[in-house]
Design an enzyme around this catalytic site. Structure first.
Site, short mmCIF file in Angstrom:
data_model
loop_
_atom_site.label_atom_id
_atom_site.label_comp_id
_atom_site.label_asym_id
_atom_site.label_seq_id
_atom_site.Cartn_x
_atom_site.Cartn_y
_atom_site.Cartn_z
N CYS A 56 -11.58 21.36 12.83
CA CYS A 56 -11.14 21.25 14.24
C CYS A 56 -10.45 19.91 14.48
O CYS A 56 -9.46 19.84 15.22
CB CYS A 56 -12.33 21.39 15.19
N ARG A 139 -11.48 30.49 15.96
CA ARG A 139 -10.18 29.83 16.21
C ARG A 139 -9.21 30.88 16.76
O ARG A 139 -8.52 31.55 15.99
CB ARG A 139 -9.64 29.22 14.91
C1 BEZ Z 1 -14.79 22.75 11.16
O1 BEZ Z 1 -14.75 22.00 10.20
O2 BEZ Z 1 -14.01 22.63 12.12
C2 BEZ Z 1 -15.79 23.85 11.19
C3 BEZ Z 1 -16.12 24.47 10.00
C4 BEZ Z 1 -17.07 25.48 10.01
C5 BEZ Z 1 -17.66 25.86 11.20
C6 BEZ Z 1 -17.29 25.24 12.39
C7 BEZ Z 1 -16.34 24.25 12.40
#
Ligand code: BEZ
Length: 240
Positions: A56, A139
């Site tokens: 993110c 997402r």
């Molecule tokens: C992230 O790195 O943004 C992420 C990865 C797995 C689950 C939630 C967020």
């Protein structure tokens, strides 16, 4: 034997061509009323799973670095996660003060990030996918036009960061299709030939096939293209 018709379950999730569901929300840039506050602009409304997570973070830095370019396409960015406002503010401060990703550093996120701790908005938009995670938004990307109509929806799972070239391409292709009354073929990029709509009558199709329509080339009666240069597209859809 009678044919069984399977009716898909009604999920309540918005679909292409629907009016973007309305809501009011607190954001890192103040309260917003959506989509009313964005009338006249294209919007990319997107969700992310959680603040203070690496994928993110890379996405927010990339969105922020492209904000000016999206503005030239009359397109505004609005983010959302089910975290609270203080988490959002702390995360965005950390990004600005501490994080470098690729050649991006000292990145300030100035587009609104919605707090949605009740998940009301995320549920309304079908951003919660329990098979992926029932306490986080996936997402999701909603491209909404200046009249508040949903024109594209893209979902990515938690582990997969979005492709920002594709998001830019989607906005440009939607705006090009609208401005020039054409469609865009597979992997289209500005400057590539575009698809012209099928003519309304057999006579017009025959004339087109016989090369009588200026600038139009047909490989068959249903598959005709024409050239629009990238400069022509820029002149039509971009402001500087
Ligand atoms: C992230 O790195 O943004 C992420 C990865 C797995 C689950 C939630 C967020």
């Amino acid at each position: 034997m009678s044919e069984t018709i399977v009716t898909p379950p009604v999920t309540g999730m918005p679909r292409l061509g629907d009016r973007a569901p309305g809501f009011t929300a607190k954001t890192t840039q103040g309260d917003i009323s959506f989509p009313a506050d964005y009338e006249g602009s294209w919007v990319i409304l997107f969700s992310h799973p959680a603040d203070f997570t690496p994928v993110c973070t890379s996405e927010f830095m990339t969105f922020a670095s492209m904000q000016d370019e999206f503005a030239t396409l009359n397109t505004k960015l609005v983010g959302l996660s089910v975290d609270g406002l203080y988490s959002h503010i702390a995360w965005l401060r950390t990004i600005r003060e501490k994080i470098t990703f690729r050649d991006m550093t000292d990145v300030e996120v100035t587009f609104p990030l919605i707090e949605d701790i009740t998940m009301e908005i995320a549920r309304k938009y079908g951003m919660i996918m329990p098979g992926e995670d029932s306490t986080k938004a996936v997402r999701a990307v909603f491209v909404i036009d200046p009249h508040g109509i949903i024109r594209t929806i893209i979902y990515y799972p938690l582990s997969l960061g979005r492709n920002f070239d594709e998001l830019r391409r989607v906005v440009i292709a939607l705006q090009t299709a609208e401005a020039f009354h054409v469609a865009t073929p597979a992997d289209w990029r500005p400057g590539d030939p575009v698809i012209v709509p099928q003519p309304g009558s057999c006579g017009a199709a025959k004339e087109r096939m016989e090369g009588q329509e200026a600038g139009v080339t047909c490989v068959d009666w249903f598959f005709c293209t024409k050239e629009i240069s990238a400069d022509e597209i820029d002149a039509e859809i971009r402001s500087t």
